[in-house]
Design an enzyme around this catalytic site. Structure first.
Site, short mmCIF file in Angstrom:
data_model
loop_
_atom_site.label_atom_id
_atom_site.label_comp_id
_atom_site.label_asym_id
_atom_site.label_seq_id
_atom_site.Cartn_x
_atom_site.Cartn_y
_atom_site.Cartn_z
N HIS A 162 0.83 -1.21 0.00
CA HIS A 162 0.00 0.00 0.00
C HIS A 162 0.86 1.26 0.00
O HIS A 162 1.33 1.71 1.04
CB HIS A 162 -0.92 -0.02 1.25
CG HIS A 162 -1.96 1.05 1.24
ND1 HIS A 162 -3.32 0.78 1.22
CD2 HIS A 162 -1.88 2.40 1.26
CE1 HIS A 162 -4.01 1.91 1.21
NE2 HIS A 162 -3.15 2.92 1.25
N HIS A 164 0.99 5.03 -2.41
CA HIS A 164 0.52 5.83 -3.55
C HIS A 164 1.73 6.45 -4.24
O HIS A 164 2.51 7.15 -3.60
CB HIS A 164 -0.41 6.94 -3.05
CG HIS A 164 -1.59 6.41 -2.30
ND1 HIS A 164 -2.81 6.18 -2.91
CD2 HIS A 164 -1.75 6.02 -1.01
CE1 HIS A 164 -3.66 5.71 -2.01
NE2 HIS A 164 -3.04 5.60 -0.86
N HIS A 215 -9.72 1.22 -0.24
CA HIS A 215 -9.56 1.94 1.02
C HIS A 215 -10.89 1.91 1.77
O HIS A 215 -11.94 2.27 1.22
CB HIS A 215 -9.22 3.41 0.78
CG HIS A 215 -7.79 3.68 0.43
ND1 HIS A 215 -7.20 3.18 -0.70
CD2 HIS A 215 -6.83 4.41 1.07
CE1 HIS A 215 -5.93 3.60 -0.74
NE2 HIS A 215 -5.68 4.35 0.31
N GLU A 233 -10.58 3.87 7.37
CA GLU A 233 -9.48 4.75 7.76
C GLU A 233 -10.09 6.02 8.35
O GLU A 233 -10.12 6.23 9.56
CB GLU A 233 -8.60 5.09 6.55
CG GLU A 233 -7.49 6.09 6.86
CD GLU A 233 -6.84 6.70 5.61
OE1 GLU A 233 -7.40 6.58 4.52
OE2 GLU A 233 -5.78 7.35 5.77
N ASP A 259 1.93 7.20 2.13
CA ASP A 259 2.52 8.35 1.40
C ASP A 259 3.78 8.75 2.16
O ASP A 259 3.80 9.77 2.86
CB ASP A 259 1.54 9.54 1.37
CG ASP A 259 0.21 9.17 0.73
OD1 ASP A 259 0.19 8.95 -0.50
OD2 ASP A 259 -0.80 9.09 1.46
#
Ligand SMILES: [Zn+2]
Length: 326
Positions: free
Chosen positions: A11, A13, A191, A194, A273
């Site tokens: 995972h 991005h 997703h 979260e 990220d």
């Protein structure tokens, strides 16, 4: 010191993986002056709350404009991961970002694929691409992205997913998009759990053909759902550093990683990220050791779970497994 246990990441991005240095380099390449607020005094990305994070993220991503840029972002990210002992990384690509800067689906994909191939020949790291649609751009755009995936099969595109604002639309609105891709045999992740609570996880599982969940941690708020995740073997792409940085949990002691694991859920560790959340895949493994008490055997187990859940062909999966158990 980063533990040298072999690591695998499911995972991350791609646009969110570009380091501040690379973003400055790409800005110079395109003769773009980035707003001063993009970076702090140390040259790192500067943001103070979630909305500001999204703004800085968009500004920084806007300098990724050509297939060569995508190649460079992918290559640098995978080489950095390999230096920390990662043997496998799945990156999430966003054709909507590429489209926003005027790049075609196939051009952005070829750039990413070149980065993966170059990093593999230099370091041995394996990489695959999960093409994602963006939830808040709506179901119709999702269907368009799904159609592009199906119309342009690529050996490194091995999965489909969705990120974006969890409070926009409902998972069932995206069933057509996921259905188009899933019908061709590509596995899916999404997703959920979260920003939004356990209900968002339940809604995603009911509506979409997914075998993994991005985050999924807020399933913890519903014990019955946690049992279901464990029974069904749904793999959670857990990103602890991201969850703390964005305020999903106030502190690591509030984070449910250990409870989910104790309840039998399949857990992986991921950076999401990384430069925005001051993390890397290596630091996530280190933190699992320092904060959550994982020993090396438990960390290897995390990697094996990620490899079992990887969107990859069986021969590659077995090769990766051998690198962990050897
Ligand atoms: Zn994410």
């Amino acid at each position: 010191m980063i533990t040298m246990v072999p690591k695998a990441e499911l995972h991350c991005h791609l646009e969110g993986a570009a380091s501040p240095d690379l973003v400055r380099k790409l800005a110079a390449r395109h003769a773009v002056t980035l707003p001063a607020e993009t970076f702090d005094a140390d040259g790192n990305f500067a943001w103070d709350d979630f909305l500001h994070f999204l703004k800085v993220y968009d500004i920084a991503s806007s300098v990724i404009r050509t297939p060569e840029d995508y190649r460079d972002v992918t290559y640098q990210y995978l080489m950095d991961c390999a230096a920390e002992g990662a043997i496998y990384v799945e990156v999430m690509s966003s054709p909507d970002h590429a489209a926003a800067v005027g790049m075609s689906y196939t051009d952005h994909l070829e750039g990413i694929a070149a980065g993966i191939e170059d990093a593999r020949s230099e370091s041995g790291i394996e990489g695959r691409i999960i093409v994602t649609c963006v939830r808040h751009l709506g179901p119709e755009r999702g269907v368009e992205v799904a159609r592009q995936v199906v119309a342009n099969p690529h050996k490194l595109v091995t999965g489909f997913g969705m990120g974006g604002d969890e409070n926009a639309f409902e998972p069932r609105d995206f069933a057509p998009a996921f259905g188009i891709v899933h019908a061709t045999g590509l596995p899916c992740t999404v997703h959920a759990g979260e920003v939004a609570g356990a209900q968002s996880v339940r809604a995603a599982l009911e509506a979409l053909p997914v075998q993994r969940l991005g985050h999924g941690v807020r399933a913890m708020e519903d014990p019955e759902l946690v049992r279901e995740l464990a029974d069904r073997g749904i793999v959670l792409e857990v990103c602890p550093g991201s969850n703390i940085a964005t305020g999903v949990y106030g502190s690591y002691s509030d984070h449910p990683l250990l409870e989910l694991r104790a309840a039998g859920c399949r857990i992986t560790l991921n950076s999401d990220d990384p430069p925005y959340f001051d993390t890397t895949i290596g630091r996530e493994y280190d933190r699992a050791s320092a904060v959550f008490g994982f020993d090396d055997a438990s960390l290897r187990e995390v990697t094996l779970t990620a490899i079992e859940a990887a969107f990859v062909d069986e021969e590659t999966r077995e090769n990766l497994r051998q690198k962990v158990v050897a």
